[in-house]
Design an enzyme around this catalytic site. Sequence first.
Site, PDB file in Angstrom:
ATOM      1  N   ALA A 112     -14.329 -15.816  -6.166  1.00 12.03           N
ATOM      2  CA  ALA A 112     -13.518 -15.420  -7.420  1.00 12.03           C
ATOM      3  C   ALA A 112     -12.136 -16.079  -7.042  1.00 12.03           C
ATOM      4  O   ALA A 112     -11.539 -16.393  -5.984  1.00 12.03           O
ATOM      5  CB  ALA A 112     -13.383 -13.921  -7.279  1.00 12.03           C
ATOM      6  N   THR A 171     -12.708  -5.348  -7.605  1.00 17.92           N
ATOM      7  CA  THR A 171     -11.174  -4.983  -7.253  1.00 17.92           C
ATOM      8  C   THR A 171     -10.863  -3.731  -7.956  1.00 17.92           C
ATOM      9  O   THR A 171     -11.534  -3.459  -9.271  1.00 17.92           O
ATOM     10  CB  THR A 171     -10.369  -6.046  -7.701  1.00 17.92           C
ATOM     11  OG1 THR A 171      -8.904  -5.636  -7.598  1.00 17.92           O
ATOM     12  CG2 THR A 171     -10.359  -6.471  -9.115  1.00 17.92           C
ATOM     13  N   ASP A 172      -9.815  -2.841  -7.573  1.00 22.52           N
ATOM     14  CA  ASP A 172      -9.572  -1.882  -8.410  1.00 22.52           C
ATOM     15  C   ASP A 172      -8.642  -2.163  -9.268  1.00 22.52           C
ATOM     16  O   ASP A 172      -8.573  -1.146 -10.220  1.00 22.52           O
ATOM     17  CB  ASP A 172      -8.863  -0.776  -7.315  1.00 22.52           C
ATOM     18  CG  ASP A 172      -7.436  -1.403  -6.744  1.00 22.52           C
ATOM     19  OD1 ASP A 172      -7.090  -2.772  -6.804  1.00 22.52           O
ATOM     20  OD2 ASP A 172      -6.539  -0.724  -5.857  1.00 22.52           O
ATOM     21  N   GLU A 173      -7.977  -3.344  -9.619  1.00 23.69           N
ATOM     22  CA  GLU A 173      -7.350  -3.773 -10.441  1.00 23.69           C
ATOM     23  C   GLU A 173      -7.989  -3.509 -12.006  1.00 23.69           C
ATOM     24  O   GLU A 173      -7.352  -3.486 -12.978  1.00 23.69           O
ATOM     25  CB  GLU A 173      -6.729  -5.106 -10.305  1.00 23.69           C
ATOM     26  CG  GLU A 173      -5.835  -5.194  -9.144  1.00 23.69           C
ATOM     27  CD  GLU A 173      -4.905  -6.344  -8.963  1.00 23.69           C
ATOM     28  OE1 GLU A 173      -4.507  -7.017 -10.112  1.00 23.69           O
ATOM     29  OE2 GLU A 173      -4.884  -6.862  -7.921  1.00 23.69           O
ATOM     30  N   TYR A 185      -6.380 -11.773 -14.523  1.00 26.06           N
ATOM     31  CA  TYR A 185      -7.335 -11.776 -13.630  1.00 26.06           C
ATOM     32  C   TYR A 185      -8.045 -10.476 -13.581  1.00 26.06           C
ATOM     33  O   TYR A 185      -9.344 -10.542 -13.365  1.00 26.06           O
ATOM     34  CB  TYR A 185      -6.163 -11.733 -12.165  1.00 26.06           C
ATOM     35  CG  TYR A 185      -7.131 -11.145 -10.891  1.00 26.06           C
ATOM     36  CD1 TYR A 185      -8.271 -11.709 -10.408  1.00 26.06           C
ATOM     37  CD2 TYR A 185      -6.724 -10.088 -10.459  1.00 26.06           C
ATOM     38  CE1 TYR A 185      -9.132 -11.088  -9.271  1.00 26.06           C
ATOM     39  CE2 TYR A 185      -7.398  -9.320  -9.316  1.00 26.06           C
ATOM     40  CZ  TYR A 185      -8.650 -10.133  -8.772  1.00 26.06           C
ATOM     41  OH  TYR A 185      -9.099  -9.413  -7.622  1.00 26.06           O
ATOM     42  N   LYS A 206     -12.243 -10.081 -13.907  1.00 27.12           N
ATOM     43  CA  LYS A 206     -13.065  -9.291 -12.738  1.00 27.12           C
ATOM     44  C   LYS A 206     -13.533  -8.234 -13.352  1.00 27.12           C
ATOM     45  O   LYS A 206     -14.968  -7.829 -13.353  1.00 27.12           O
ATOM     46  CB  LYS A 206     -12.298  -8.714 -11.682  1.00 27.12           C
ATOM     47  CG  LYS A 206     -11.739  -9.785 -10.787  1.00 27.12           C
ATOM     48  CD  LYS A 206     -12.949 -10.512 -10.278  1.00 27.12           C
ATOM     49  CE  LYS A 206     -13.628  -9.721  -9.088  1.00 27.12           C
ATOM     50  NZ  LYS A 206     -14.792 -10.232  -8.444  1.00 27.12           N
TER      51      LYS A 206
END
Length: 375
Positions: free
Chosen positions: A81, A132-134, A158, A162
């Site tokens: 990624a 990811t937690d984002e 980003y 994801k």
Amino acid sequence: MILVTGGAGFIGGNFVLDWLAQCDEPVINLDALTYAGNLDTLKSLANDPRHTFVRGDICDRELVGKLLAQHQPRAVINFAAESHVDRSIHGPGDFIQTNIVGTFNLLENVRTYWSGLEHEAKQAFRFLHVSTDEVYGTLGPNDAPFSETHRVEPNSPYSASKAASDHLVRAWHHTYGLPVITTNCSNNYGPYHFPEKLIPLVILNALAGKPLPIYGDGQQIRDWLYVKDHCSAIRRVLAAGRLGETYNVGGWNEKANLDVVHTICAILDELKPKQGTGNREPGAVHAESRVPDSDSQTSYAAQITYVTDRPGHDRRYAIDARKLEQELGWKPAETFETGIRKTVEWYLNNSDWVDNVTSGSYREWVAKQYHNTNS
């Protein structure tokens, strides 16, 4: 054997090293070696027959198909990624290509391979997607941490890319029955971290006498997860996670960015004092200290510089990792205090790796990103 994509990057490289330290099952490691991929991370595996490195892109469907057919892995673990928010703001195209198109290509290759397996191998196969937690967006100061059922609300190119990849993985499970599992982790830190991210950037800039750039007021809160804890969580999810499920992986360590930087400065003040600080007894400066007792100009904290905040900067992330603990018995081994000390010590003891990774192109990137400073 297993196929790991993105296994020369920060988390992927640590995972490959950790995997082969824990067991003898061979790893096929596919990585495109973009700016953040570094074979020096895997130097200790140069003559290890259990590790086969292949330079290539997950967008290359022919190559991925050949690797699957040739090596017949029992699992694919996708770390590949683009992952830096700032870079996604300046150039989102690479993030769309790798994180979305690349994941789609990988899923299609894996689906074809998996469909042709014999019954027993087909039942045992796993595709583990590392995210990811984002993807969950941002939290208010009093909001509960992100759970696996939290609404997906990505705020950067980003995190949007994801989130899209997570949706593809979920859809390929529900539509085609592909045996997938997804993990969503909080901010990782530890050895072999490319120094564009906060913690390694601060360590290396401090040692070089350069400014320590802090976005905005520095009160952005993140949950910090030591990378080796993340690796152990992925191993556990691969071994026992339920198909089609998502597992949040967190360190239970919410810290404001400014506090993280002060902690690093305090550890450096203790382990590698700046010239003119005199002799300090080990342990005299604690990680919790925001500024040492002596003249602040002799502390690395004197190098802190505030820079203009980035667009759309999420204020707080926090991970609720209870599902992983309750279902699979995993919890982190490191506190932030133990993990950050190990991280600082690693960078102090591995200058050769640092010198190699900090190429001219990296220095140009830092100059571009942090040119706008406010005293």
